[in-house]
Design a protein around this motif. Structure first.
Motif, PDB file in Angstrom:
ATOM      1  N   ALA A 106     -12.711  11.121   4.378  1.00  0.00           N
ATOM      2  CA  ALA A 106     -13.018  12.407   3.751  1.00  0.00           C
ATOM      3  C   ALA A 106     -14.341  12.355   2.990  1.00  0.00           C
ATOM      4  CB  ALA A 106     -11.897  12.829   2.816  1.00  0.00           C
ATOM      5  N   ARG A 153     -10.184  22.908   9.853  1.00  0.00           N
ATOM      6  CA  ARG A 153      -9.158  23.064   8.826  1.00  0.00           C
ATOM      7  C   ARG A 153      -8.186  24.188   9.147  1.00  0.00           C
ATOM      8  NH1 ARG A 153     -10.092  20.146   4.305  1.00  0.00           N
ATOM      9  NH2 ARG A 153     -12.068  19.069   4.361  1.00  0.00           N
ATOM     10  N   ARG A 168       0.832  -1.202   0.000  1.00  0.00           N
ATOM     11  CA  ARG A 168       0.000   0.000   0.000  1.00  0.00           C
ATOM     12  C   ARG A 168       0.871   1.258   0.000  1.00  0.00           C
ATOM     13  NH1 ARG A 168      -4.654   1.697   2.797  1.00  0.00           N
ATOM     14  NH2 ARG A 168      -4.924  -0.223   3.951  1.00  0.00           N
ATOM     15  N   ASN A 177     -10.112   1.276   8.877  1.00  0.00           N
ATOM     16  CA  ASN A 177      -9.883   2.028  10.101  1.00  0.00           C
ATOM     17  C   ASN A 177     -10.307   1.215  11.316  1.00  0.00           C
ATOM     18  OD1 ASN A 177      -8.983   4.970  10.408  1.00  0.00           O
ATOM     19  ND2 ASN A 177      -9.972   4.959   8.413  1.00  0.00           N
ATOM     20  N   ARG A 213       3.360  10.679   6.329  1.00  0.00           N
ATOM     21  CA  ARG A 213       2.294   9.953   7.010  1.00  0.00           C
ATOM     22  C   ARG A 213       2.354  10.187   8.508  1.00  0.00           C
ATOM     23  NH1 ARG A 213       0.414   5.537   4.074  1.00  0.00           N
ATOM     24  NH2 ARG A 213       0.158   4.413   6.000  1.00  0.00           N
ATOM     25  N   MET A 270      -3.125   4.450  19.260  1.00  0.00           N
ATOM     26  CA  MET A 270      -4.001   3.285  19.352  1.00  0.00           C
ATOM     27  C   MET A 270      -3.266   2.109  19.981  1.00  0.00           C
ATOM     28  SD  MET A 270      -5.889   3.508  15.674  1.00  0.00           S
ATOM     29  CE  MET A 270      -6.832   2.006  15.836  1.00  0.00           C
ATOM     30  N   HIS A 292       0.800  12.044  10.556  1.00  0.00           N
ATOM     31  CA  HIS A 292      -0.482  12.021  11.243  1.00  0.00           C
ATOM     32  C   HIS A 292      -0.922  10.580  11.489  1.00  0.00           C
ATOM     33  CE1 HIS A 292      -4.519  13.132  12.374  1.00  0.00           C
ATOM     34  NE2 HIS A 292      -5.007  12.345  11.429  1.00  0.00           N
ATOM     35  N   GLN A 293      -0.812   9.753  10.434  1.00  0.00           N
ATOM     36  CA  GLN A 293      -1.229   8.361  10.560  1.00  0.00           C
ATOM     37  C   GLN A 293      -0.396   7.635  11.613  1.00  0.00           C
ATOM     38  OE1 GLN A 293      -1.292  10.144   7.787  1.00  0.00           O
ATOM     39  NE2 GLN A 293      -1.888   8.924   6.015  1.00  0.00           N
ATOM     40  N   ARG A 350     -20.388  23.078   0.050  1.00  0.00           N
ATOM     41  CA  ARG A 350     -19.259  22.816  -0.841  1.00  0.00           C
ATOM     42  C   ARG A 350     -19.574  23.184  -2.269  1.00  0.00           C
ATOM     43  NH1 ARG A 350     -17.335  17.010   1.142  1.00  0.00           N
ATOM     44  NH2 ARG A 350     -16.128  17.702   2.938  1.00  0.00           N
ATOM     45  N   ARG A 397      -9.541  11.546  14.740  1.00  0.00           N
ATOM     46  CA  ARG A 397      -8.253  10.915  14.430  1.00  0.00           C
ATOM     47  C   ARG A 397      -8.403   9.631  13.632  1.00  0.00           C
ATOM     48  NH1 ARG A 397      -4.072  13.268  16.996  1.00  0.00           N
ATOM     49  NH2 ARG A 397      -4.709  14.837  18.485  1.00  0.00           N
ATOM     50  N   LEU A 398      -9.188   9.696  12.591  1.00  0.00           N
ATOM     51  CA  LEU A 398      -9.258   8.565  11.664  1.00  0.00           C
ATOM     52  C   LEU A 398      -8.057   8.625  10.742  1.00  0.00           C
ATOM     53  CD1 LEU A 398     -13.045   8.846  10.828  1.00  0.00           C
ATOM     54  CD2 LEU A 398     -11.934   7.285  12.439  1.00  0.00           C
ATOM     55  N   LEU A 399      -7.682   7.480  10.178  1.00  0.00           N
ATOM     56  CA  LEU A 399      -6.585   7.472   9.208  1.00  0.00           C
ATOM     57  C   LEU A 399      -7.169   7.825   7.838  1.00  0.00           C
ATOM     58  CD1 LEU A 399      -4.767   4.277  10.444  1.00  0.00           C
ATOM     59  CD2 LEU A 399      -4.131   6.643  10.809  1.00  0.00           C
ATOM     60  N   PRO A 400      -6.714   8.944   7.284  1.00  0.00           N
ATOM     61  CA  PRO A 400      -7.369   9.454   6.071  1.00  0.00           C
ATOM     62  C   PRO A 400      -7.175   8.581   4.836  1.00  0.00           C
ATOM     63  CG  PRO A 400      -5.445  10.776   6.615  1.00  0.00           C
ATOM     64  CD  PRO A 400      -5.639   9.814   7.735  1.00  0.00           C
ATOM     65  N   ASP A 401      -6.167   7.680   4.869  1.00  0.00           N
ATOM     66  CA  ASP A 401      -5.928   6.889   3.665  1.00  0.00           C
ATOM     67  C   ASP A 401      -6.460   5.468   3.781  1.00  0.00           C
ATOM     68  OD1 ASP A 401      -4.176   6.285   5.610  1.00  0.00           O
ATOM     69  OD2 ASP A 401      -2.394   6.260   4.361  1.00  0.00           O
ATOM     70  N   ARG A 402      -7.307   5.224   4.764  1.00  0.00           N
ATOM     71  CA  ARG A 402      -7.921   3.902   4.891  1.00  0.00           C
ATOM     72  C   ARG A 402      -9.427   4.044   4.912  1.00  0.00           C
ATOM     73  NH1 ARG A 402      -3.890   0.266   7.934  1.00  0.00           N
ATOM     74  NH2 ARG A 402      -2.068   1.601   7.809  1.00  0.00           N
ATOM     75  N   VAL A 412      -1.466   8.607  15.053  1.00  0.00           N
ATOM     76  CA  VAL A 412      -2.719   7.961  15.456  1.00  0.00           C
ATOM     77  C   VAL A 412      -2.470   6.508  15.835  1.00  0.00           C
ATOM     78  CG1 VAL A 412      -4.977   7.221  14.655  1.00  0.00           C
ATOM     79  CG2 VAL A 412      -4.141   9.490  14.074  1.00  0.00           C
TER      80      VAL A 412
END
Ligand SMILES: Nc1ncnc2c1ncn2[C@@H]1O[C@H](COP(=O)(O)OP(=O)(O)OP(=O)(O)O)[C@@H](O)[C@H]1O
Ligand SMILES: Nc1ncnc2c1ncn2[C@@H]1O[C@H](COP(=O)(O)OP(=O)(O)OP(=O)(O)O)[C@@H](O)[C@H]1O
Ligand SMILES: [Mg+2]
Ligand SMILES: [Mg+2]
Lengths: 285, 231, 231, 285
Positions: free
Chosen positions: B136, C88, A11, B98, A195, A205, A197-198, C45, B88-93, A201
């Motif tokens: 998103a 944001r 990924r 998540n 990444r 967790m 931020h990821q 939006r 705080r979610l992972l934006p790319d999953r 997180v």
């Protein structure tokens, strides 16, 4: 478990395709440089062995020795120093004319002034400067011998050259290893920063450092593996291209190729593990 | 399970928590009610060891005070499900990924184990239909639901919920709160921070008021269920 | 100023807005009230041209429909102050810099001009004391205030507020709403989206109800001021 | 306005110090490579001019020519071809003995077989292969001349070498320009990706592409400028180090140095503007 890490690595590889490509390219550049060096080192060793054959000693004989004296001398030389070849006065004269290029130049010379000689192809254990010097002195003691010549300067240079070659090999290896480490460190740092931020997180967790780092280590290994194979192909192409001009340029034996790839992967593993540890610490809590 | 002993937290010269002493047992339920900037999030962060107290001792489970090593901190956090105020979610999953991540981190890697748990959590917050969207692409309320699913999927021993209904309208909020209460009744300890009196009322349990960094015990309220739809 | 003509917005097969026709004049004030995932954010939006309608025409000021060029889009956005539901803020700039950025983007580069404006905006939302903190160092409610300051600092012709009091307790919320109303009275158009009936009541103005993508006009309410504290 | 952009550039430079350092380092590497090349090119040009002096033609004279014939021939050669130097038979013999190294070798030769000759240092306009061939033919027509020798192969090689040099110069320049473009592109892409969220927010606040891009363009220029100066210093150090071994190795004149820096900055400007335009488009709405 392992499946998860590979999926994550894949990924990340896809998500940062541009970064991956640049990383693979620069790693390929570094490794190709290293590979070219190894190739030349390998061939230089072979060439040195071949050149070694030409490290000969020329024993000039007195004009008035008998055939018996000659054959005893030949036997003694053969026993102690190496394989002798007899060059008569006539042969010496012919060779000189050929070397001068223009046979007309010597056409006026009526009397052949050149002595006969023994060309001695030295034993391997004598193939270094000090041993040769020693041997020459001993040969000069024989009463049948007028003079002894050997490529003292030439041999010294060859010795220096091969020592230099080996030193350069180490230096180049070190530099390339360093370059790989730096490049991987930076690529991984950037991947993780992109990444950040990821990663934060995931730390929150409860993910362990290893859990977070493993996919990136695998990614680094993927990059390096690809780059190593690509650079071997490049070096092979180079060898194929050059072999027409530098006849006898041979490719690395497969054991060398394999160790090359494995070594690169090893360096990559160590580098990326170390890098990730440091980076995770700076990203934090 | 959690105990704070004379805990003070300063940020520079700003006093966020002022001599807070307080404890909470396993399986208990507590609400911390306070205005914005009262120090609720700071208090929750002390529990997860995201930050260290300026003075005093925070004990969580068997982890007592001081700086924990990185691996101990990770271990502690795996027993806690946190619903962050900013999700705080992972934006790319995707939503599914998540939520599943929580299980992966807890060391569960078997698809067969994992899948039903994730589906149940998504069902509980009503996000089954959105499982393949990225954060998103969710509405704000849906994102909060996703954060809740992630916190509860592993049925942790302790749930920290920081304003878990901030993005939801009263009807959805009531649903989410009753979900949290149900999980609490199944055995999890629940600590909820909120600025809204009506949320505090619904949860019931032990109720604390946090005002300018000082914690006040506001008696035990009956676990009400009526006051929720009120506004 | 804004007009929607038979606007439909689909995400894949999910219908977010369904044949919405609606207009709003300069200096007007309107509230869109709807449950979570009703389509409020999608509607806002469309106004800022962050997304394009699937069918129908959106006109904002002199920018009518279709895809705008990048520079036109930038021009349009500079006349609008948006309070995003997820704020944001720029995480690597202080509160002051976040607010000032709005002015820089609008082409105001003189410190002497800029400074008083930023200070006034920070004063209006009550963040003077936090001007040198990064967003991550603010409480959640303070972050929302910062987002509001950034949206109003330049006194734009149109303010879009997406749940601008979501992170605030009732008292602060009332303050923020009255601030927005004051700026509206100074001449700005105000369009506010919310899930909460009490917020809609406080704002007054034209009131729409958005339910599952369909917009319904709910008559004009008197600009009330009492229903706010009700919780 | 401008102040704001510089401040932002500086902020980004500091925020991504690691990235900045790597970027500057790799740019320095590329530019140093290029600089070394320019240095050698510069010196090779000078050396070629000097070597040109040694491109001579040797005109062997018949044994039986008179002094008058010799002086007319000398005049004619001087007029048309270049500066002649007379080498008598005796001088030629001495030189040969010296070249052979061992004077004893020729001690038996009683009669000197070598001819007298004129060594002609050719005029500059004759210093290429075809012109020399032409000249040689013409000289051979003179009745006093026995034979003509000139370094045909040598000159051809020199010509090829300098043509190759020039081609390599262009190729190396192109490759380095490309490398700079790629590196800047990548660095900028990574910087912007690491700040993707911020860029998105600024776009939503109505910032124009130029407003967002300008600080990064300035940052790219800062990197390149630093790298260019650093690489000039490195090249200077190299020149100072080598000048003891390769005597006469001179440093670039300051005009070259200046254009080197300016050219690098120009490439950087174009590259980063183009890169940012592309990247902003992919980041989006
Ligand atoms: N890292 C930090 N650095 C400096 N100040 C901080 C930091 N974190 C929090 N603060 C300050 O501490 C105070 C309490 O913050 P906290 O986030 O605990 O409030 P809260 O009760 O969660 O409020 P909200 O309901 O708005 O989220 C705030 O004034 C905030 O500005
Ligand atoms: N980019 C997208 N891709 C797919 N679906 C989307 C996207 N954006 C929004 N949606 C969907 O459209 C619906 C409406 O979303 P929207 O954000 O407009 O809701 P909302 O009224 O703002 O809700 P909330 O109050 O929770 O923010 C939601 O179901 C959401 O999942
Ligand atoms: Mg908080
Ligand atoms: Mg919304």
């Amino acid at each position: 478990m392992f499946l998860y890490f590979w999926r994550e690595a894949w990924r990340s590889f896809r998500a940062h395709r541009g970064l991956a490509v640049t990383s693979v390219l620069s790693l390929t550049a570094a490794l190709t440089l290293c590979g070219i060096f190894v190739l030349f080192d390998h061939n230089a060793r072979q060439a040195l062995n071949a050149i070694g054959d030409r490290r000969e000693m020329i024993v000039y004989l007195k004009d008035d020795i008998s055939d018996v004296q000659l054959s005893t001398l030949t036997d003694k030389v053969k026993l102690y120093f190496g394989e002798p070849t007899y060059v008569s006065r006539q042969q010496a004269w012919t060779e000189l004319s050929e070397q001068l290029g223009d046979p007309a130049l010597l056409s006026g010379v009526e009397d052949n002034p050149l002595p006969a000689s023994l060309r001695v192809r030295l034993k391997p254990e004598l193939l270094n400067f000090t041993a040769m010097e020693q041997a020459a002195k001993q040969v000069l003691e024989f009463p049948e011998v007028e003079d002894v010549r050997y490529g003292a300067e030439y041999v010294r240079r060859l010795d220096e050259f091969s020592a230099g070659m080996r030193a350069t090999a180490w230096a180049a290896g070190g530099v390339v290893a360093l370059a790989i480490v730096l490049m991987l460190f930076n690529t991984l740092r950037l991947t993780l920063l992109a990444r950040r931020h990821q990663v934060e997180v995931m730390l929150r967790m409860g993910a362990s450092d290893r859990f977070i780092a493993m996919p990136y280590v695998l990614e680094g290994l993927m990059h390096t593996g690809l780059a190593a194979v690509a650079s071997l192909l490049l070096v092979f192409a180079l060898q194929q291209g050059l072999t027409t001009r530098l006849a006898g340029l041979t490719f690395l034996p497969w054991t060398w190729s394999l160790s090359f790839v494995l070594l690169a992967l090893g360096v990559a593993w160590v580098a990326s593990t170390a890098a990730l540890n440091r980076i995770l610490r700076t990203i934090g809590s | 399970m959690i105990s704070f002993e004379h805990v003070t937290k300063r940020y520079g010269e700003r006093l966020a928590l002022d001599d807070v002493t307080w404890r909470m047992e396993e399986g208990e339920c507590a609400v911390i009610h306070g205005h914005s900037a009262a120090g609720k999030t700071t208090l929750l962060r002390l529990i997860t060891h995201e930050t260290q107290p300026t003075s005093g001792v925070v004990t969580v489970g068997t982890f007592r005070g001081g700086r924990l090593s990185r691996s101990h901190r990770a271990l502690l956090r795996r027993t806690i499900g946190v619903i962050y105020e900013d999700f705080r979610l992972l934006p790319d999953r995707t939503v599914y990924e998540n939520v599943a991540l929580s299980l992966y981190i807890a060391g569960q890697h078997l698809e067969a184990d994992l899948h039903p748990k994730v589906r149940r959590a998504l069902h509980e917050v009503g996000l089954e239909a959105h499982r393949d969207l990225l954060p998103a692409e969710l509405s704000y309320g849906e994102r909060q639901r996703c954060a809740i699913a992630r916190a509860i999927v592993n049925r942790p021993a302790l749930i920290l919920a920081d304003e878990p209904t901030g993005a939801l309208e009263p009807k959805s909020a009531a649903e989410v709160l009753s979900l949290l209460l149900r999980i609490h009744r199944e055995g999890a300890a629940l600590l909820l921070g909120t600025t809204r009196a009506e949320v505090a009322n619904v949860i019931g349990g032990r109720r604390y008021v946090l005002e300018d960094g000082r914690l006040r015990d506001a008696a035990v309220a009956a676990p009400a269920g009526a006051a929720a739809g009120g506004a």
